[in-house]
Enzyme design. Sequence first.
Site, PDB file in Angstrom:
ATOM      1  N   HIS A  53       0.837  -1.185   0.000  1.00 34.03           N
ATOM      2  CA  HIS A  53       0.000   0.000   0.000  1.00 34.03           C
ATOM      3  C   HIS A  53       0.880   1.246   0.000  1.00 34.03           C
ATOM      4  O   HIS A  53       2.094   1.167   0.210  1.00 34.03           O
ATOM      5  CB  HIS A  53      -0.959   0.004   1.207  1.00 34.03           C
ATOM      6  CG  HIS A  53      -0.297   0.011   2.539  1.00 34.03           C
ATOM      7  ND1 HIS A  53      -0.231  -1.095   3.366  1.00 34.03           N
ATOM      8  CD2 HIS A  53       0.351   1.004   3.195  1.00 34.03           C
ATOM      9  CE1 HIS A  53       0.422  -0.774   4.464  1.00 34.03           C
ATOM     10  NE2 HIS A  53       0.775   0.490   4.392  1.00 34.03           N
TER      11      HIS A  53
HETATM   12  P1  TYD Z   1      -1.445  -2.718   7.620  1.00 39.13           P
HETATM   13  O1  TYD Z   1      -0.941  -1.315   7.742  1.00 39.13           O
HETATM   14  O2  TYD Z   1      -2.217  -3.061   6.387  1.00 39.13           O
HETATM   15  O3  TYD Z   1      -0.244  -3.736   7.808  1.00 39.13           O
HETATM   16  P2  TYD Z   1       1.018  -4.078   6.865  1.00 39.13           P
HETATM   17  O4  TYD Z   1       1.316  -2.912   6.008  1.00 39.13           O
HETATM   18  O5  TYD Z   1       2.111  -4.372   7.812  1.00 39.13           O
HETATM   19  O6  TYD Z   1       0.693  -5.254   6.041  1.00 39.13           O
HETATM   20  O7  TYD Z   1      -2.302  -3.057   8.921  1.00 39.13           O
HETATM   21  C1  TYD Z   1      -2.792  -4.357   9.166  1.00 39.13           C
HETATM   22  C2  TYD Z   1      -4.116  -4.210   9.912  1.00 39.13           C
HETATM   23  O8  TYD Z   1      -3.887  -3.569  11.153  1.00 39.13           O
HETATM   24  C3  TYD Z   1      -5.139  -3.382   9.144  1.00 39.13           C
HETATM   25  O9  TYD Z   1      -6.423  -3.990   9.328  1.00 39.13           O
HETATM   26  C4  TYD Z   1      -5.128  -2.051   9.848  1.00 39.13           C
HETATM   27  C5  TYD Z   1      -4.698  -2.390  11.268  1.00 39.13           C
HETATM   28  N1  TYD Z   1      -3.900  -1.318  11.872  1.00 39.13           N
HETATM   29  C6  TYD Z   1      -4.434  -0.585  12.920  1.00 39.13           C
HETATM   30  O10 TYD Z   1      -5.569  -0.794  13.357  1.00 39.13           O
HETATM   31  N2  TYD Z   1      -3.680   0.409  13.482  1.00 39.13           N
HETATM   32  C7  TYD Z   1      -2.427   0.690  13.032  1.00 39.13           C
HETATM   33  O11 TYD Z   1      -1.762   1.612  13.574  1.00 39.13           O
HETATM   34  C8  TYD Z   1      -1.892  -0.066  11.946  1.00 39.13           C
HETATM   35  C9  TYD Z   1      -0.500   0.189  11.416  1.00 39.13           C
HETATM   36  C10 TYD Z   1      -2.669  -1.062  11.393  1.00 39.13           C
END
Ligand code: TYD
Length: 142
Positions: A53
């Site tokens: 992303h």
């Molecule tokens: P995401 O940022 O998509 O993780 P990565 O980039 O490491 O794959 O986040 C994973 C899940 O966690 C998504 O459902 C959003 C949630 N999340 C939060 O609730 N708070 C946060 O601060 C972060 C970073 C993620």
Amino acid sequence: MKKVNLSPERVTLKKLRDNRGILIVAEAQKNIPFKIERVYCLLEMQLKPRGFHAHKNLRQVMICLSGSCKILLDNGESERTEQLSYKTYDGLLIDKMVWHEMFAFTPDCILLVLASEQYDESDYIRDYNEFLTRANNEAPAI
Ligand code: TYD
């Protein structure tokens, strides 16, 4: 849109070593180029890559506290892959509008992330084609 510089934006952390060990310091608006609104940690990663992303506004500095991993950075025009490793005692700036993918985690990899904003799902761009469209069509920054 004004492209971010994709040369690795390494953030130097203050490192204090003495006979008790090592103390590492990150300070908002000093070696971290923004006010820190949120801190989160990624650990016990499996073989699955993460990320995939970009963020519309969020800026982040990723610091590897243990082990290592790789991170692909893509600004819609060019991409590069960086190694993040414990013992380099630095962080990597992931600027807004940079598509990023983390992979090749060692089993002991721990990533600490300093973020400029609180969590906001509407700030995420999770579709790569949408990212490319936005990255290439947004008005140039003044
Ligand atoms: P995401 O940022 O998509 O993780 P990565 O980039 O490491 O794959 O986040 C994973 C899940 O966690 C998504 O459902 C959003 C949630 N999340 C939060 O609730 N708070 C946060 O601060 C972060 C970073 C993620």
